[in-house]
Design an enzyme around this catalytic site. Structure first.
Site, short mmCIF file in Angstrom:
data_model
loop_
_atom_site.label_atom_id
_atom_site.label_comp_id
_atom_site.label_asym_id
_atom_site.label_seq_id
_atom_site.Cartn_x
_atom_site.Cartn_y
_atom_site.Cartn_z
N LYS A 1 33.60 -3.20 52.54
CA LYS A 1 33.13 -3.32 53.77
C LYS A 1 32.67 -2.18 54.37
O LYS A 1 33.05 -0.84 53.47
CB LYS A 1 34.27 -3.70 54.58
CG LYS A 1 35.90 -2.92 54.61
CD LYS A 1 36.72 -3.41 55.70
CE LYS A 1 37.98 -2.51 55.69
NZ LYS A 1 38.90 -2.90 56.59
N TYR B 1 27.80 28.80 67.09
CA TYR B 1 28.26 28.40 68.37
C TYR B 1 29.74 28.88 68.74
O TYR B 1 30.57 28.52 67.96
CB TYR B 1 27.89 26.78 68.65
CG TYR B 1 26.57 26.31 68.69
CD1 TYR B 1 25.75 27.01 69.73
CD2 TYR B 1 26.18 25.26 67.89
CE1 TYR B 1 24.51 26.46 69.71
CE2 TYR B 1 24.91 24.99 67.76
CZ TYR B 1 23.94 25.32 69.00
OH TYR B 1 22.87 24.99 68.88
#
Length: 373
Positions: free
Chosen positions: A40, A266
């Site tokens: 899955k 950043y």
């Protein structure tokens, strides 16, 4: 022009995947034992190419999360049993029948769907019992009630087996054993009521590896197939010889030299303390690299571990390459996987980012698999 490739890519190590399947198959020690490969969520991020390798190895039973995933496997050429774990909707019945998918039933409403359409769209199915997960499945007492019995009797010939799922097989053996005992007791009651033996499937990767008594008639094995531990402790899978399958690579796209005292990325969360040669690599949180690995991550360049400096951005990271000779634009950077005897494992990334290995693998699933090696 159309063959331009992204500078970040995934590799699937087919040799390691075959190795893992053979080891797990050997651990079962029973020719009748059924390993269900849980694929899955795009095979835990590994993609359909990994599923094809497992099919070539001889794995013939696969479990997916949704009908849509099952249809995708069939269209990719996957044969054998495809089990849909996470419930079905009325509008999905025709696709289940047409693509020969096998649902796992968790409610009387789903039983009604199968019963009402059994002549036009007859479907085999598994029954799911909730023994302590609190998610999908019938509570054990529901199975003894008349509303369930009335619905179930007519569908008994279509039943392929009974399943449950462990809530904390990785961390709480006592609770897991309690779930196991409840599951076995419930199956025995059902066998007495309905007069036929039931195939029982409950072990996930963690239970299969650590709780042999939970193996029963088969197991749904996901992350262990891909050579990764269900926890950040990978000692057991390593001792068994299971090996990670997914490699994540990118390339150096820019090089420069920064003076001492220069702030990086950043938030200016890192400041150079010396003259620092840096490389920019084209990968970031868009590609699945957790942002909270900022200032905690090491990658591999030319067989050496090197630190990532400052905040991980959307599509770029800054790497300290001061100690690596001869770095050039275009050099391959290994974010996860093996290179030159060094390895960055999914479990390491999970531990450093305070999550589980499953999430690390799934996050990288958006990266294109460019190579099966």
């Amino acid at each position: 022009m159309d063959n331009i490739e992204y500078p970040s890519w995934m590799e699937i190590n087919a040799r390691n995947l075959r190795n893992n399947y053979l080891i797990l198959n050997e651990l079962a020690q029973n020719r009748e034992y059924k390993i269900i490969g849980v694929v899955k969520s795009n095979a835990y991020g590994h993609g359909v190419e990994a599923i094809k390798v497992l099919a070539e190895c001889g794995l013939s039973s696969f479990a997916v999360g949704s009908v849509q995933e099952g249809v995708k496997l069939r269209k990719s050429g996957i044969k054998g049993e495809v089990i849909v774990l996470e419930g079905i909707m009325p509008e999905e019945l025709e696709a289940l029948f047409f693509y020969k998918l096998t649902p796992v039933v968790s409610s009387c409403e789903e039983l009604d769907l199968l019963r009402e359409n059994s002549e036009k769209l007859p479907l085999s199915f598994y029954l799911f019992i909730d023994t302590g997960m609190g998610r999908m499945g019938f509570l054990p007492l529901e199975l003894e009630a008349e509303p369930f019995k009335e619905r179930f009797f007519g569908l008994l010939p279509q039943l392929k087996g009974v399943m449950t799922h462990f809530a904390c097989a990785e961390t709480d053996p006592e609770y897991t054993r309690a779930q196991l005992h409840l599951f076995i007791e419930t199956c025995h009651k059902m066998e007495r009521i309905y007069g036929q033996p039931l195939k029982r499937y409950c072990a996930n990767s963690a239970a299969f590896l650590t709780l042999p008594e939970a193996r029963l008639d088969g197991a749904r094995i996901g992350i262990a197939l891909f050579g990764v531990s269900p926890t950040t402790d990978y000692s057991q899978v390593e001792e068994l010889g299971l090996k990670p399958v997914m490699n994540i690579r990118t390339r150096v796209t820019h090089l420069k030299e920064l003076p001492p005292g220069y702030r990086v990325s950043y938030g200016a969360t890192f400041t150079t303390w010396r003259t620092t040669k840096v490389a920019i690599a084209h990968i970031g949180y868009y590609w699945g690299l957790p942002r909270n690995l900022s200032n905690k991550l090491e990658v591999i360049l030319k067989g050496k571990r090197v630190p990532v400096l400052g905040t991980i951005t959307m599509e770029q990271v800054v790497i300290d390459v001061t100690e690596v000779e001869g770095v050039q634009k275009g050099d391959v950077v290994t974010v996860m996987g093996e290179d030159g005897g060094e390895m960055v494992r999914p479990e390491e990334l999970a531990e450093r980012s305070a999550t589980i290995p499953h999430e690390i693998l799934c996050n990288f699933g958006k990266i294109e698999c460019r190579k099966v090696i």
